[in-house]
Design a protein around this motif. Structure first.
Motif, mmCIF file in Angstrom:
data_model
loop_
_atom_site.group_PDB
_atom_site.id
_atom_site.type_symbol
_atom_site.label_atom_id
_atom_site.label_comp_id
_atom_site.label_asym_id
_atom_site.label_seq_id
_atom_site.Cartn_x
_atom_site.Cartn_y
_atom_site.Cartn_z
ATOM 1 N N HIS A 1 38.070 40.185 32.868
ATOM 2 C CA HIS A 1 39.274 40.445 33.648
ATOM 3 C C HIS A 1 40.164 41.429 32.907
ATOM 4 O O HIS A 1 40.650 42.425 33.480
ATOM 5 C CB HIS A 1 40.015 39.125 33.910
ATOM 6 N N ASP A 2 40.378 41.184 31.617
ATOM 7 C CA ASP A 2 41.228 42.072 30.814
ATOM 8 C C ASP A 2 40.595 43.453 30.647
ATOM 9 O O ASP A 2 41.297 44.476 30.680
ATOM 10 C CB ASP A 2 41.479 41.444 29.440
ATOM 11 N N ARG A 3 39.265 43.513 30.498
ATOM 12 C CA ARG A 3 38.600 44.807 30.315
ATOM 13 C C ARG A 3 38.682 45.662 31.576
ATOM 14 O O ARG A 3 38.886 46.874 31.506
ATOM 15 C CB ARG A 3 37.140 44.609 29.903
ATOM 16 N N LEU A 4 38.540 45.043 32.733
ATOM 17 C CA LEU A 4 38.638 45.804 33.972
ATOM 18 C C LEU A 4 40.067 46.300 34.198
ATOM 19 O O LEU A 4 40.276 47.435 34.646
ATOM 20 C CB LEU A 4 38.188 44.951 35.156
ATOM 21 N N LYS A 5 41.052 45.461 33.885
ATOM 22 C CA LYS A 5 42.445 45.892 34.026
ATOM 23 C C LYS A 5 42.739 47.038 33.078
ATOM 24 O O LYS A 5 43.418 48.005 33.446
ATOM 25 C CB LYS A 5 43.391 44.715 33.765
ATOM 26 N N LEU B 1 29.284 46.927 33.747
ATOM 27 C CA LEU B 1 30.245 46.596 34.797
ATOM 28 C C LEU B 1 31.347 47.647 34.946
ATOM 29 O O LEU B 1 31.581 48.157 36.051
ATOM 30 C CB LEU B 1 30.863 45.223 34.525
ATOM 31 N N VAL B 2 32.033 47.987 33.875
ATOM 32 C CA VAL B 2 33.132 48.948 33.974
ATOM 33 C C VAL B 2 32.624 50.292 34.474
ATOM 34 O O VAL B 2 33.183 50.891 35.407
ATOM 35 C CB VAL B 2 33.846 49.103 32.619
ATOM 36 N N GLU B 3 31.547 50.768 33.882
ATOM 37 C CA GLU B 3 30.976 52.063 34.268
ATOM 38 C C GLU B 3 30.572 52.081 35.744
ATOM 39 O O GLU B 3 30.828 53.051 36.462
ATOM 40 C CB GLU B 3 29.763 52.364 33.385
ATOM 41 N N THR B 4 29.960 50.994 36.200
ATOM 42 C CA THR B 4 29.491 50.926 37.584
ATOM 43 C C THR B 4 30.657 50.904 38.563
ATOM 44 O O THR B 4 30.652 51.620 39.579
ATOM 45 C CB THR B 4 28.612 49.684 37.789
ATOM 46 N N LEU B 5 31.674 50.098 38.289
ATOM 47 C CA LEU B 5 32.809 50.013 39.200
ATOM 48 C C LEU B 5 33.614 51.315 39.204
ATOM 49 O O LEU B 5 34.107 51.739 40.256
ATOM 50 C CB LEU B 5 33.704 48.831 38.826
ATOM 51 N N GLN B 6 33.731 51.978 38.054
ATOM 52 C CA GLN B 6 34.432 53.263 38.019
ATOM 53 C C GLN B 6 33.680 54.314 38.823
ATOM 54 O O GLN B 6 34.296 55.119 39.540
ATOM 55 C CB GLN B 6 34.621 53.719 36.570
ATOM 56 N N ALA B 7 32.338 54.301 38.739
ATOM 57 C CA ALA B 7 31.535 55.240 39.529
ATOM 58 C C ALA B 7 31.719 54.978 41.021
ATOM 59 O O ALA B 7 31.797 55.918 41.829
ATOM 60 C CB ALA B 7 30.064 55.123 39.138
ATOM 61 N N LEU B 8 31.825 53.725 41.374
ATOM 62 C CA LEU B 8 32.055 53.367 42.774
ATOM 63 C C LEU B 8 33.428 53.835 43.236
ATOM 64 O O LEU B 8 33.582 54.421 44.315
ATOM 65 C CB LEU B 8 31.919 51.848 42.929
ATOM 66 N N HIS C 1 31.133 58.454 42.856
ATOM 67 C CA HIS C 1 29.861 58.881 42.265
ATOM 68 C C HIS C 1 28.746 57.868 42.513
ATOM 69 O O HIS C 1 27.602 58.084 42.112
ATOM 70 C CB HIS C 1 30.023 59.103 40.761
ATOM 71 N N ALA C 2 29.084 56.762 43.135
ATOM 72 C CA ALA C 2 28.097 55.754 43.513
ATOM 73 C C ALA C 2 28.511 55.190 44.870
ATOM 74 O O ALA C 2 29.677 55.309 45.276
ATOM 75 C CB ALA C 2 28.019 54.635 42.479
ATOM 76 N N GLU C 3 27.562 54.622 45.567
ATOM 77 C CA GLU C 3 27.833 54.021 46.858
ATOM 78 C C GLU C 3 27.411 52.564 46.837
ATOM 79 O O GLU C 3 26.583 52.151 46.020
ATOM 80 C CB GLU C 3 27.074 54.760 47.971
#
Length: 248
Positions: free
Chosen positions: A17-21, A78-85, A89-91
């Protein structure tokens, strides 16, 4: 996009949670129905979220030693994937799964006996067989007036890769599947019956032996429903759905 994290490990949930924020992603500490539920763990974490949140949209993420086969990617991505979304850059793709429900006298058991994987009848003692009847009403009707064995389960396509395939060696992608678990009487009982989502399955506990009777279970919930002798349970499509997301 807003995210809500679910994990069976509170420390892991708090850490991510803290890393995503910190990465600038919109994460909420309280569930919002418009949020994507990110389950961090294994298949059991997905089932927990499906059971506890109404009409969830779930993005499954593997973590720890999980052997779950439904997660889209590992937690270290997780962070990389959600940022790409978020950046385009990702769907995401999705599939919506129906749930199952179990009813007695037209009412859902215990106010909410819904399942994403399967609903199963079996003897509560591992050394005893269950004696029960089953009726499967679909385009065709199957009648089994007396069955003796380990039990029967009704599975969804989502759950067909679990207990259902352990019994039958098969999976399916549409409708529901009924698997008869180690039935020794009668010997010609089919191992499985594949049905439409309109199927209605009735199971009746015919008798109990010794002090142990049959129970009804759902998914990985460790609180079974204890069946009474002569009790009939109806299993059918539930009124809830679960949307499972993937990132491509």
């Amino acid at each position: 996009m807003q995210y809500f994290l679910v994990s069976n490990d509170p420390d892991r949930r708090a850490r991510w949670h803290d890393r995503l924020k910190a990465a600038g992603l919109n994460v909420t500490g309280e569930y919002d129905p418009s949020a994507v539920i990110v389950t961090i763990g294994g298949d059991g974490t997905i089932l927990y979220a499906a059971r506890n949140y109404l009409e969830p949209r779930i993005l499954p993420v593997r973590a720890g030693s999980s052997k779950g086969n439904r997660a889209a990617f590992d937690v270290d991505q997780l962070v990389e994937t959600l940022q790409a979304l978020e950046d385009g850059h990702a769907e995401s793709s999705s599939r919506t799964f129906s749930t199952l429900t179990a009813e007695a006298d037209g009412k859902e058991l215990e106010g909410g006996f819904q399942a994403l994987n399967e609903i199963s009848l079996h003897h509560s003692s591992p050394v005893l067989a269950a004696t029960f009847a089953a009726r499967i009403e679909d385009d065709t009707t199957w009648e089994f007036p007396e069955l003796i064995g380990d039990g029967v389960l009704v599975a969804t396509p989502f759950g067909s890769t679990g207990y259902f395939t352990a019994i039958t060696g098969e999976t399916f992608t549409d409708g529901f599947g009924v698997a008869f678990n180690n039935i020794h009487t009668p010997a010609d009982t089919p191992e499985m019956v594949l049905c439409s989502e309109s199927v209605v399955v009735e199971v009746e506990l015919l008798s109990t032996k010794r002090s142990s009777g049959a129970v009804l279970t759902r998914d990985d919930d460790d609180t079974p429903y204890e069946l009474s002798e002569g009790e009939t349970i109806t299993i059918r499509a539930g009124d809830r759905t679960v949307e499972l997301l993937d990132v491509i």
